[in-house]
Design an enzyme around this catalytic site. Structure first.
Site, PDB file in Angstrom:
ATOM      1  N   LYS A  13       0.823  -1.214   0.000  1.00  0.00           N
ATOM      2  CA  LYS A  13       0.000   0.000   0.000  1.00  0.00           C
ATOM      3  C   LYS A  13       0.857   1.265   0.000  1.00  0.00           C
ATOM      4  O   LYS A  13       0.586   2.188  -0.749  1.00  0.00           O
ATOM      5  CB  LYS A  13      -0.939   0.029   1.221  1.00  0.00           C
ATOM      6  CG  LYS A  13      -2.058  -1.002   1.162  1.00  0.00           C
ATOM      7  CD  LYS A  13      -3.147  -0.708   2.191  1.00  0.00           C
ATOM      8  CE  LYS A  13      -2.638  -0.767   3.618  1.00  0.00           C
ATOM      9  NZ  LYS A  13      -2.269  -2.122   4.063  1.00  0.00           N
ATOM     10  N   ARG A  88     -10.356   0.680   9.071  1.00  0.00           N
ATOM     11  CA  ARG A  88      -9.941  -0.696   9.314  1.00  0.00           C
ATOM     12  C   ARG A  88     -10.995  -1.495  10.041  1.00  0.00           C
ATOM     13  O   ARG A  88     -10.808  -2.698  10.260  1.00  0.00           O
ATOM     14  CB  ARG A  88      -8.686  -0.668  10.166  1.00  0.00           C
ATOM     15  CG  ARG A  88      -7.382  -0.996   9.440  1.00  0.00           C
ATOM     16  CD  ARG A  88      -6.280  -0.910  10.473  1.00  0.00           C
ATOM     17  NE  ARG A  88      -5.068  -1.570  10.121  1.00  0.00           N
ATOM     18  CZ  ARG A  88      -4.035  -1.003   9.505  1.00  0.00           C
ATOM     19  NH1 ARG A  88      -4.108   0.234   9.088  1.00  0.00           N
ATOM     20  NH2 ARG A  88      -2.938  -1.691   9.303  1.00  0.00           N
ATOM     21  N   ARG A 127      11.140  -7.087   4.453  1.00  0.00           N
ATOM     22  CA  ARG A 127      11.119  -5.652   4.733  1.00  0.00           C
ATOM     23  C   ARG A 127      11.758  -5.361   6.095  1.00  0.00           C
ATOM     24  O   ARG A 127      12.459  -4.371   6.266  1.00  0.00           O
ATOM     25  CB  ARG A 127       9.665  -5.152   4.722  1.00  0.00           C
ATOM     26  CG  ARG A 127       9.496  -3.697   5.117  1.00  0.00           C
ATOM     27  CD  ARG A 127       8.097  -3.188   4.854  1.00  0.00           C
ATOM     28  NE  ARG A 127       7.175  -3.523   5.921  1.00  0.00           N
ATOM     29  CZ  ARG A 127       5.877  -3.250   5.907  1.00  0.00           C
ATOM     30  NH1 ARG A 127       5.336  -2.684   4.841  1.00  0.00           N
ATOM     31  NH2 ARG A 127       5.100  -3.567   6.914  1.00  0.00           N
ATOM     32  N   ARG A 133      11.202  -2.224  11.034  1.00  0.00           N
ATOM     33  CA  ARG A 133       9.989  -1.797  11.743  1.00  0.00           C
ATOM     34  C   ARG A 133       9.705  -2.766  12.887  1.00  0.00           C
ATOM     35  O   ARG A 133       9.709  -3.981  12.687  1.00  0.00           O
ATOM     36  CB  ARG A 133       8.809  -1.785  10.760  1.00  0.00           C
ATOM     37  CG  ARG A 133       8.120  -0.453  10.706  1.00  0.00           C
ATOM     38  CD  ARG A 133       7.070  -0.444   9.637  1.00  0.00           C
ATOM     39  NE  ARG A 133       5.821  -1.046  10.095  1.00  0.00           N
ATOM     40  CZ  ARG A 133       4.692  -0.971   9.409  1.00  0.00           C
ATOM     41  NH1 ARG A 133       4.654  -0.356   8.248  1.00  0.00           N
ATOM     42  NH2 ARG A 133       3.599  -1.527   9.875  1.00  0.00           N
ATOM     43  N   ARG A 144      -1.192  -9.320  12.903  1.00  0.00           N
ATOM     44  CA  ARG A 144      -1.744  -8.237  12.074  1.00  0.00           C
ATOM     45  C   ARG A 144      -2.594  -8.815  10.939  1.00  0.00           C
ATOM     46  O   ARG A 144      -3.637  -8.276  10.578  1.00  0.00           O
ATOM     47  CB  ARG A 144      -0.614  -7.378  11.503  1.00  0.00           C
ATOM     48  CG  ARG A 144      -0.109  -6.347  12.527  1.00  0.00           C
ATOM     49  CD  ARG A 144       1.289  -5.861  12.225  1.00  0.00           C
ATOM     50  NE  ARG A 144       1.425  -5.261  10.919  1.00  0.00           N
ATOM     51  CZ  ARG A 144       2.592  -5.152  10.271  1.00  0.00           C
ATOM     52  NH1 ARG A 144       3.705  -5.627  10.816  1.00  0.00           N
ATOM     53  NH2 ARG A 144       2.644  -4.582   9.089  1.00  0.00           N
TER      54      ARG A 144
HETATM   55  P1  ADP Z   1       0.254  -2.382   7.897  1.00  0.00           P
HETATM   56  O1  ADP Z   1      -0.790  -2.106   6.869  1.00  0.00           O
HETATM   57  O2  ADP Z   1       1.567  -2.764   7.291  1.00  0.00           O
HETATM   58  O3  ADP Z   1      -0.178  -3.304   8.990  1.00  0.00           O
HETATM   59  P2  ADP Z   1       0.085   0.358   8.969  1.00  0.00           P
HETATM   60  O4  ADP Z   1       1.299   1.197   8.860  1.00  0.00           O
HETATM   61  O5  ADP Z   1      -1.099   0.722   8.170  1.00  0.00           O
HETATM   62  O6  ADP Z   1       0.632  -1.079   8.652  1.00  0.00           O
HETATM   63  O7  ADP Z   1      -0.375   0.254  10.508  1.00  0.00           O
HETATM   64  C1  ADP Z   1       0.499  -0.149  11.529  1.00  0.00           C
HETATM   65  C2  ADP Z   1      -0.263  -0.292  12.841  1.00  0.00           C
HETATM   66  O8  ADP Z   1      -0.855   0.969  13.198  1.00  0.00           O
HETATM   67  C3  ADP Z   1      -1.433  -1.267  12.827  1.00  0.00           C
HETATM   68  O9  ADP Z   1      -1.027  -2.593  13.069  1.00  0.00           O
HETATM   69  C4  ADP Z   1      -2.311  -0.690  13.955  1.00  0.00           C
HETATM   70  O10 ADP Z   1      -1.816  -1.051  15.226  1.00  0.00           O
HETATM   71  C5  ADP Z   1      -2.136   0.808  13.812  1.00  0.00           C
HETATM   72  N1  ADP Z   1      -3.173   1.411  12.931  1.00  0.00           N
HETATM   73  C6  ADP Z   1      -2.961   2.028  11.738  1.00  0.00           C
HETATM   74  N2  ADP Z   1      -4.129   2.449  11.204  1.00  0.00           N
HETATM   75  C7  ADP Z   1      -5.097   2.074  12.070  1.00  0.00           C
HETATM   76  C8  ADP Z   1      -6.516   2.182  12.084  1.00  0.00           C
HETATM   77  N3  ADP Z   1      -7.199   2.763  11.079  1.00  0.00           N
HETATM   78  N4  ADP Z   1      -7.193   1.660  13.141  1.00  0.00           N
HETATM   79  C9  ADP Z   1      -6.547   1.082  14.156  1.00  0.00           C
HETATM   80  N5  ADP Z   1      -5.225   0.918  14.198  1.00  0.00           N
HETATM   81  C10 ADP Z   1      -4.491   1.419  13.190  1.00  0.00           C
END
Ligand code: ADP
Length: 190
Positions: A13, A88, A127, A133, A144
């Site tokens: 993404k 989400r 990654r 990360r 996740r």
């Molecule tokens: P990825 O898509 O690789 O899991 P993101 O960078 O989008 O990573 O998100 C990393 C973390 O941030 C998620 O695992 C969650 O803990 C938190 N997070 C991000 N966006 C949201 C959201 N919309 N609602 C709840 N938690 C979120």
């Protein structure tokens, strides 16, 4: 254009978001990036968010909805934006619809990048070696992914019912995937 970029962790993404923003000049709004910035800055929000993120759990809806509400009110997002990592959960999607509807706006497209689980785990572990990360360890990635499949993926039917869901194959090179996304977006723009 108002877009949601959707897909499991590791679907690419972030990479595709950059290419979309470059071509379509839309504000890129990533809740993951915003939360990581808060963690780095050691704010109260960051400390709270980190306690969820390090386990691969979702940050509570109220917190991220608040962040998004402020961010989409910014000047650069008024004419359009691309959301990456939000919504989400169903309550997040409902809150977003309410925010937009109150201004007579809607989401134009939800582009869902589709990648199989095993490929995702491999990509994220690769990654991790490069970016380091903290939430990219195998156990956290698997969590996740579980959270994505159970809480986030059901949103696809929410947006399919609204007729704005476009699924795109996320396998192949970065340019292959972007080509598929570009086809969807240029048709919408036409
Ligand atoms: P990825 O898509 O690789 O899991 P993101 O960078 O989008 O990573 O998100 C990393 C973390 O941030 C998620 O695992 C969650 O803990 C938190 N997070 C991000 N966006 C949201 C959201 N919309 N609602 C709840 N938690 C979120």
């Amino acid at each position: 254009m108002r877009l949601i970029l959707f897909g499991p962790p590791g679907a690419g993404k972030g990479t595709q978001a950059k290419k979309i923003t470059d071509k379509y000049m839309t504000a890129h709004i990533s809740t993951g990036d915003m939360l990581r910035a808060a963690v780095r800055n050691g704010t109260e929000l960051g400390i709270l968010a980190n306690s969820y993120m390090e386990k691969g759990e979702l940050v509570p809806d109220g917190v991220v909805i608040g962040i998004i509400k402020d961010r989409i009110a910014d000047k650069d997002a008024r004419s359009g934006f691309m959301l990456d990592g939000f919504p989400r959960t169903v309550p997040q999607a409902e809150a977003l619809s309410e925010m937009l509807n109150s201004e007579g706006k809607t989401i134009d497209a939800v582009v869902s990048i589709e990648v199989a689980d095993e490929e995702i785990v491999n990509r994220i572990l690769e990654r991790q070696k490069i970016e380091g990360r903290k939430d990219d360890t195998e156990d956290v990635v698997r969590n996740r992914l579980k959270v994505y499949r159970s809480q986030t993926e059901p949103l696809k039917s929410y947006y399919a019912e609204e007729g704005v869901l476009f699924e795109v194959d996320g396998m192949g090179s970065i340019d292959d995937v972007f080509g598929r996304i570009d086809r969807v977006l240029s048709e919408l723009n036409a």
